[in-house]
Design a protein around this motif. Sequence first.
Motif, PDB file in Angstrom:
ATOM      1  N   ALA A  86       0.859  -1.187   0.000  1.00 43.67           N
ATOM      2  CA  ALA A  86       0.000   0.000   0.000  1.00 43.67           C
ATOM      3  C   ALA A  86       0.887   1.225   0.000  1.00 43.67           C
ATOM      4  O   ALA A  86       2.000   1.194   0.501  1.00 43.67           O
ATOM      5  CB  ALA A  86      -0.918   0.010   1.219  1.00 43.67           C
ATOM      6  N   SER A  87       0.408   2.305  -0.602  1.00 49.38           N
ATOM      7  CA  SER A  87       1.194   3.525  -0.639  1.00 49.38           C
ATOM      8  C   SER A  87       1.327   4.108   0.756  1.00 49.38           C
ATOM      9  O   SER A  87       0.436   3.984   1.582  1.00 49.38           O
ATOM     10  CB  SER A  87       0.512   4.544  -1.565  1.00 49.38           C
ATOM     11  N   GLY A 101      -6.684  -0.411  14.512  1.00 51.02           N
ATOM     12  CA  GLY A 101      -5.477   0.394  14.439  1.00 51.02           C
ATOM     13  C   GLY A 101      -4.423  -0.215  13.535  1.00 51.02           C
ATOM     14  O   GLY A 101      -3.696   0.498  12.842  1.00 51.02           O
ATOM     15  N   GLY A 102      -4.334  -1.545  13.526  1.00 54.80           N
ATOM     16  CA  GLY A 102      -3.368  -2.219  12.662  1.00 54.80           C
ATOM     17  C   GLY A 102      -3.637  -1.958  11.198  1.00 54.80           C
ATOM     18  O   GLY A 102      -2.715  -1.797  10.390  1.00 54.80           O
ATOM     19  N   ILE A 103      -4.915  -1.918  10.819  1.00 55.33           N
ATOM     20  CA  ILE A 103      -5.278  -1.613   9.433  1.00 55.33           C
ATOM     21  C   ILE A 103      -4.979  -0.148   9.121  1.00 55.33           C
ATOM     22  O   ILE A 103      -4.419   0.180   8.075  1.00 55.33           O
ATOM     23  CB  ILE A 103      -6.763  -1.926   9.182  1.00 55.33           C
ATOM     24  N   ILE A 104      -5.346   0.740  10.039  1.00 53.48           N
ATOM     25  CA  ILE A 104      -5.132   2.168   9.832  1.00 53.48           C
ATOM     26  C   ILE A 104      -3.656   2.479   9.625  1.00 53.48           C
ATOM     27  O   ILE A 104      -3.284   3.251   8.735  1.00 53.48           O
ATOM     28  CB  ILE A 104      -5.671   2.976  11.026  1.00 53.48           C
ATOM     29  N   THR A 105      -2.792   1.899  10.435  1.00 54.43           N
ATOM     30  CA  THR A 105      -1.361   2.227  10.378  1.00 54.43           C
ATOM     31  C   THR A 105      -0.599   1.447   9.313  1.00 54.43           C
ATOM     32  O   THR A 105       0.555   1.737   9.048  1.00 54.43           O
ATOM     33  CB  THR A 105      -0.688   1.944  11.732  1.00 54.43           C
ATOM     34  N   GLY A 106      -1.230   0.453   8.720  1.00 54.38           N
ATOM     35  CA  GLY A 106      -0.541  -0.343   7.709  1.00 54.38           C
ATOM     36  C   GLY A 106       0.151  -1.564   8.259  1.00 54.38           C
ATOM     37  O   GLY A 106       0.790  -2.308   7.523  1.00 54.38           O
ATOM     38  N   GLN A 107       0.042  -1.813   9.575  1.00 59.03           N
ATOM     39  CA  GLN A 107       0.619  -3.033  10.141  1.00 59.03           C
ATOM     40  C   GLN A 107      -0.117  -4.265   9.615  1.00 59.03           C
ATOM     41  O   GLN A 107       0.450  -5.353   9.548  1.00 59.03           O
ATOM     42  CB  GLN A 107       0.565  -2.987  11.665  1.00 59.03           C
ATOM     43  N   ILE A 108      -1.379  -4.086   9.268  1.00 60.73           N
ATOM     44  CA  ILE A 108      -2.135  -5.132   8.585  1.00 60.73           C
ATOM     45  C   ILE A 108      -2.478  -4.574   7.216  1.00 60.73           C
ATOM     46  O   ILE A 108      -3.378  -3.752   7.076  1.00 60.73           O
ATOM     47  CB  ILE A 108      -3.421  -5.518   9.345  1.00 60.73           C
ATOM     48  N   GLY A 109      -1.721  -4.981   6.210  1.00 66.47           N
ATOM     49  CA  GLY A 109      -1.895  -4.420   4.876  1.00 66.47           C
ATOM     50  C   GLY A 109      -2.845  -5.236   4.011  1.00 66.47           C
ATOM     51  O   GLY A 109      -3.137  -6.388   4.279  1.00 66.47           O
ATOM     52  N   GLY A 110      -3.322  -4.616   2.941  1.00 60.82           N
ATOM     53  CA  GLY A 110      -4.186  -5.303   1.983  1.00 60.82           C
ATOM     54  C   GLY A 110      -5.511  -5.737   2.542  1.00 60.82           C
ATOM     55  O   GLY A 110      -6.109  -6.697   2.063  1.00 60.82           O
ATOM     56  N   ALA A 111      -5.993  -5.026   3.553  1.00 61.28           N
ATOM     57  CA  ALA A 111      -7.187  -5.482   4.267  1.00 61.28           C
ATOM     58  C   ALA A 111      -8.466  -5.353   3.457  1.00 61.28           C
ATOM     59  O   ALA A 111      -9.341  -6.214   3.526  1.00 61.28           O
ATOM     60  CB  ALA A 111      -7.329  -4.722   5.582  1.00 61.28           C
TER      61      ALA A 111
END
Length: 232
Positions: free
Chosen positions: A39-40, A134-144
């Motif tokens: 993700a960018s 929060g993981g999705i928001i910060t990119g720790q969980i990508g491609g959600a």
Amino acid sequence: MTRTHRRVRLAAAVLVTAAAVLLTGCSSGSSTKDVAQGASAPAATATAPATASTGATASPAAPADPASDAVPSGPKVPQDELTPVTGSFTKKEKAYLTGRVPKGTDPAAVLQLGQETCDRIASVAEVDEDAAIGGIITGQIGGAKGAVIHLCPKQESILKAAETGFADGSYTVGAKAKAGSVITPGTYRALTPTKDCTWTVGTKSGTAHKVTVTTAAGTFGSRGCFAWAREG
């Protein structure tokens, strides 16, 4: 140790464990991981919670626009050629893979990464929904986004909450949000904040874990709060 601090460390431990499973479970190499979960990175910088093993602040993660599901450019495998070595893909699996598999890449490997994203969201949310959001928001969980829509719609409430939020960083307050630069006015709640969570709205500063951001304030910035999700 406070209850909030224990909660932050527990949520971080799940994120770290899930990341380890994701990395060890993927045999397709880093390039495939970038395709499925890349993700960018917008301008704002996220501050991750403390790790469970040391209590130190983890390396900042590049925040992702949770409303996007970026896929690298370049030629993709046509939909009618998306077939595994054995068996077949379901309709939902093929929908997820369409336009997502670069030429020369095994579609089954890309699908596996999408399924692992779903597993990661579910495992983190089981411990702490705020940590998953929060993981999705910060990119720790990508491609959600693509994974949730096509492969695990049960997690849509987590994705929906993430789409209203933003990571620690500096922002302009405006009517139209743009990832990493502009946030919309509203009341926001800090997700798994550290004890050092601080924010500034215009000229006003504070440490509360809920803050109302107005257009009149003009700017908003925070650190140590990890990520924010909109209330209501």
